[in-house]
Design an enzyme around this catalytic site. Sequence first.
Site, PDB file in Angstrom:
ATOM      1  N   GLU A  84       0.837  -1.196   0.000  1.00  0.00           N
ATOM      2  CA  GLU A  84       0.000   0.000   0.000  1.00  0.00           C
ATOM      3  C   GLU A  84       0.872   1.247   0.000  1.00  0.00           C
ATOM      4  O   GLU A  84       1.951   1.259   0.587  1.00  0.00           O
ATOM      5  CB  GLU A  84      -0.893  -0.014   1.247  1.00  0.00           C
ATOM      6  CG  GLU A  84      -1.955  -1.080   1.138  1.00  0.00           C
ATOM      7  CD  GLU A  84      -2.825  -1.197   2.378  1.00  0.00           C
ATOM      8  OE1 GLU A  84      -3.958  -1.659   2.236  1.00  0.00           O
ATOM      9  OE2 GLU A  84      -2.375  -0.840   3.469  1.00  0.00           O
ATOM     10  N   CYS A 139       3.387   8.490   1.176  1.00  0.00           N
ATOM     11  CA  CYS A 139       3.978   7.561   2.133  1.00  0.00           C
ATOM     12  C   CYS A 139       4.090   6.218   1.418  1.00  0.00           C
ATOM     13  O   CYS A 139       3.092   5.688   0.936  1.00  0.00           O
ATOM     14  CB  CYS A 139       3.082   7.450   3.366  1.00  0.00           C
ATOM     15  SG  CYS A 139       3.646   6.192   4.526  1.00  0.00           S
ATOM     16  N   CYS A 198       6.652  -7.369   6.696  1.00  0.00           N
ATOM     17  CA  CYS A 198       7.821  -6.871   7.438  1.00  0.00           C
ATOM     18  C   CYS A 198       8.265  -7.917   8.454  1.00  0.00           C
ATOM     19  O   CYS A 198       7.430  -8.528   9.110  1.00  0.00           O
ATOM     20  CB  CYS A 198       7.450  -5.568   8.150  1.00  0.00           C
ATOM     21  SG  CYS A 198       8.861  -4.861   9.042  1.00  0.00           S
ATOM     22  N   CYS A 247       6.641  -5.575  15.176  1.00  0.00           N
ATOM     23  CA  CYS A 247       6.352  -4.617  16.250  1.00  0.00           C
ATOM     24  C   CYS A 247       4.904  -4.788  16.733  1.00  0.00           C
ATOM     25  O   CYS A 247       3.988  -5.003  15.932  1.00  0.00           O
ATOM     26  CB  CYS A 247       6.571  -3.185  15.762  1.00  0.00           C
ATOM     27  SG  CYS A 247       8.275  -2.907  15.239  1.00  0.00           S
ATOM     28  N   CYS A 266       1.889  -2.528  15.300  1.00  0.00           N
ATOM     29  CA  CYS A 266       1.854  -2.262  13.856  1.00  0.00           C
ATOM     30  C   CYS A 266       1.043  -3.312  13.098  1.00  0.00           C
ATOM     31  O   CYS A 266       1.252  -4.507  13.270  1.00  0.00           O
ATOM     32  CB  CYS A 266       3.291  -2.227  13.339  1.00  0.00           C
ATOM     33  SG  CYS A 266       3.387  -2.097  11.558  1.00  0.00           S
ATOM     34  N   GLU A 293      10.554  -2.383   7.018  1.00  0.00           N
ATOM     35  CA  GLU A 293      11.641  -1.661   7.694  1.00  0.00           C
ATOM     36  C   GLU A 293      12.664  -1.298   6.616  1.00  0.00           C
ATOM     37  O   GLU A 293      13.400  -2.174   6.124  1.00  0.00           O
ATOM     38  CB  GLU A 293      12.249  -2.557   8.785  1.00  0.00           C
ATOM     39  CG  GLU A 293      13.607  -2.107   9.316  1.00  0.00           C
ATOM     40  CD  GLU A 293      13.684  -0.637   9.694  1.00  0.00           C
ATOM     41  OE1 GLU A 293      12.894  -0.195  10.532  1.00  0.00           O
ATOM     42  OE2 GLU A 293      14.542   0.087   9.126  1.00  0.00           O
ATOM     43  N   SER A 311      12.036   6.570   7.667  1.00  0.00           N
ATOM     44  CA  SER A 311      11.700   6.263   9.054  1.00  0.00           C
ATOM     45  C   SER A 311      12.043   4.804   9.372  1.00  0.00           C
ATOM     46  O   SER A 311      11.614   3.897   8.673  1.00  0.00           O
ATOM     47  CB  SER A 311      10.211   6.517   9.254  1.00  0.00           C
ATOM     48  OG  SER A 311       9.835   6.121  10.537  1.00  0.00           O
ATOM     49  N   LEU A 325      10.744   5.565  17.682  1.00  0.00           N
ATOM     50  CA  LEU A 325      11.299   5.264  19.011  1.00  0.00           C
ATOM     51  C   LEU A 325      10.245   4.584  19.901  1.00  0.00           C
ATOM     52  O   LEU A 325      10.427   3.476  20.359  1.00  0.00           O
ATOM     53  CB  LEU A 325      11.785   6.571  19.644  1.00  0.00           C
ATOM     54  CG  LEU A 325      12.600   6.418  20.908  1.00  0.00           C
ATOM     55  CD1 LEU A 325      13.958   5.802  20.611  1.00  0.00           C
ATOM     56  CD2 LEU A 325      12.778   7.771  21.597  1.00  0.00           C
ATOM     57  N   ASN A 382      -3.471   5.017  16.099  1.00  0.00           N
ATOM     58  CA  ASN A 382      -4.633   4.708  15.262  1.00  0.00           C
ATOM     59  C   ASN A 382      -4.925   3.229  15.407  1.00  0.00           C
ATOM     60  O   ASN A 382      -4.105   2.412  15.025  1.00  0.00           O
ATOM     61  CB  ASN A 382      -4.315   5.000  13.792  1.00  0.00           C
ATOM     62  CG  ASN A 382      -4.095   6.471  13.577  1.00  0.00           C
ATOM     63  OD1 ASN A 382      -5.004   7.269  13.728  1.00  0.00           O
ATOM     64  ND2 ASN A 382      -2.861   6.836  13.265  1.00  0.00           N
ATOM     65  N   CYS A 442      -0.741   6.030  10.239  1.00  0.00           N
ATOM     66  CA  CYS A 442       0.487   5.393  10.723  1.00  0.00           C
ATOM     67  C   CYS A 442       0.188   4.065  11.420  1.00  0.00           C
ATOM     68  O   CYS A 442      -0.691   3.984  12.259  1.00  0.00           O
ATOM     69  CB  CYS A 442       1.190   6.297  11.721  1.00  0.00           C
ATOM     70  SG  CYS A 442       1.563   7.868  10.996  1.00  0.00           S
TER      71      CYS A 442
HETATM   72  S1  SF4 Z   1       6.642  -0.663  12.729  1.00  0.00           S
HETATM   73 FE1  SF4 Z   1       7.957  -0.787  10.925  1.00  0.00          FE
HETATM   74  S2  SF4 Z   1       9.539  -2.288  11.530  1.00  0.00           S
HETATM   75 FE2  SF4 Z   1       7.858  -2.559  12.975  1.00  0.00          FE
HETATM   76  S3  SF4 Z   1       6.592  -4.197  12.081  1.00  0.00           S
HETATM   77 FE3  SF4 Z   1       5.728  -2.228  11.387  1.00  0.00          FE
HETATM   78  S4  SF4 Z   1       6.650  -1.839   9.401  1.00  0.00           S
HETATM   79 FE4  SF4 Z   1       7.919  -3.409  10.448  1.00  0.00          FE
END
Ligand code: SF4
Length: 340
Positions: free
Chosen positions: A90, A103, A110, A114, A117, A162, A193, A217, A292, A335
Site C-alpha cells: 500500500e 507515504c 515486514c 512490532c 503495527c 523496515e 523512518s 522510538l 490509530n 500510521c
Molecule cells: S513498525 Fe515498521 S519495523 Fe515494525 S513491524 Fe511495522 S513496518 Fe515493520
Amino acid sequence: MKDIRNIPKKELEAFIKENKAPMFRVQQIENWLWRNFVGSFDEMLNIPAQLRTLLKKHYTLTVFQTEKISESPDGTLKVLVSFYDKAMVEAVLIPESQRVTVCISTQVGCPGACAFCATASMGFKRNLTKAEIYAQVMLLQEIAESRLNRSISNVVIMGMGEPLLNYNAVADFCNMISSENGLHISAQKITLSSVGIPEKIERMADDNVRCKLAISLHAATNEKRDKIIPLNKKHPLPQLMKSLNYYYSISHKEITFEYLLLKGFNDSREDAEALVKLCRKVPSKVNLIAFNSFPGANYERSPDLVMSDFMAVLEAGRINVRLRKSRGGSINAACGQLLH
Ligand code: SF4
C-alpha cells in the site's frame, strides 16, 4: 532478464558503449525511466529503433498495477499496488494546503514484528526493488496530477516494511528520486523512518544518502522498547544512540524521534522524563503521534489530556516537540495501519 531500473548506472553506460551508441543516450534513457516512468521501451521516442530493440533483448521494465484506490473524507488516498508476482503493498497520498506527501512501502510485509503495527501481522514476504519503490511514487504522482492538478512535494518512507533491512534499494531510491534525472525532490523533503538498525544508520552517513532520518522510538527505555519492538533486543538503545551521534557528526542533520502514545504503556510523566533525557543525547526533535487503532490491536489511544500533559513535560525540558496530525484513519491508511 534484469529490470533495467534495477541495474547500476555503470552497467547501462557499459551497455551503451559496447553497442557503439553515443553516451548522451544514457541520460536520455534515464529520463524516460525515472522522470517519465515509461512502461515500455517503445515509448522512448527519441531513442533510435535499433537501440530500443537491443534494450528489449537484454532488459525488462517494472510491471505494476493499481488494484484498488480508497479515499478518506479528509482527502487522503490509499492505493493498493501489485507487482509481477502478485505481491501487494500500500502507498498513501496525503494532500495538505502547503504540500502533497506520499507515504510509500519498502517491503512486502515486514520481519519487524512490532506490537503496535498492522503490517507486522502479515509476516515478511520479500523486499521491494528500487524500481518497485519508485513505481509507487510515480503512480501517486499521476493520481495527484489527474485528480488534484498538483505535484508531489514530499516523500516519507514510512509505509510497510523496515527500510534499513532493504538498504541498497532504499538508498538508491532516495538518491534517484532527489536527482535531476528523477523527480528532483529535495533531500530535505524525503524522510526515511526506521526502528533503528545502527550499522545501517552509520552506513547512511558514510554513503551520504539523500534524505532525512526519523527513528520510530515509541519508548525511551530498553525495558519498554523491548516489549513493543523486537529488533530493539538485537540493537538496544545505547547502540542506537551511538549510531545516531555518528550520523549527526557526519551529516549534520537533526534526528526526528517518532513517539506513538499508547494508553497506559508509554504515556506517563516518567515516560516523558525518560524521553527528555534520551533526546538530550543527540540533536533531535520529537513528533508525538496519537495511536490509530486497527482490527486486533492490543493497544489503545491515549486520552487527549494525557497527550497534552506528556507534551508539556517535553516542552518544559526544552525539547522541540509537536503532536503530529494523523490522516487517513477512516481508510486504515494512517500510521501503523497499513496492512496487506
Ligand atoms: S513498525 Fe515498521 S519495523 Fe515494525 S513491524 Fe511495522 S513496518 Fe515493520
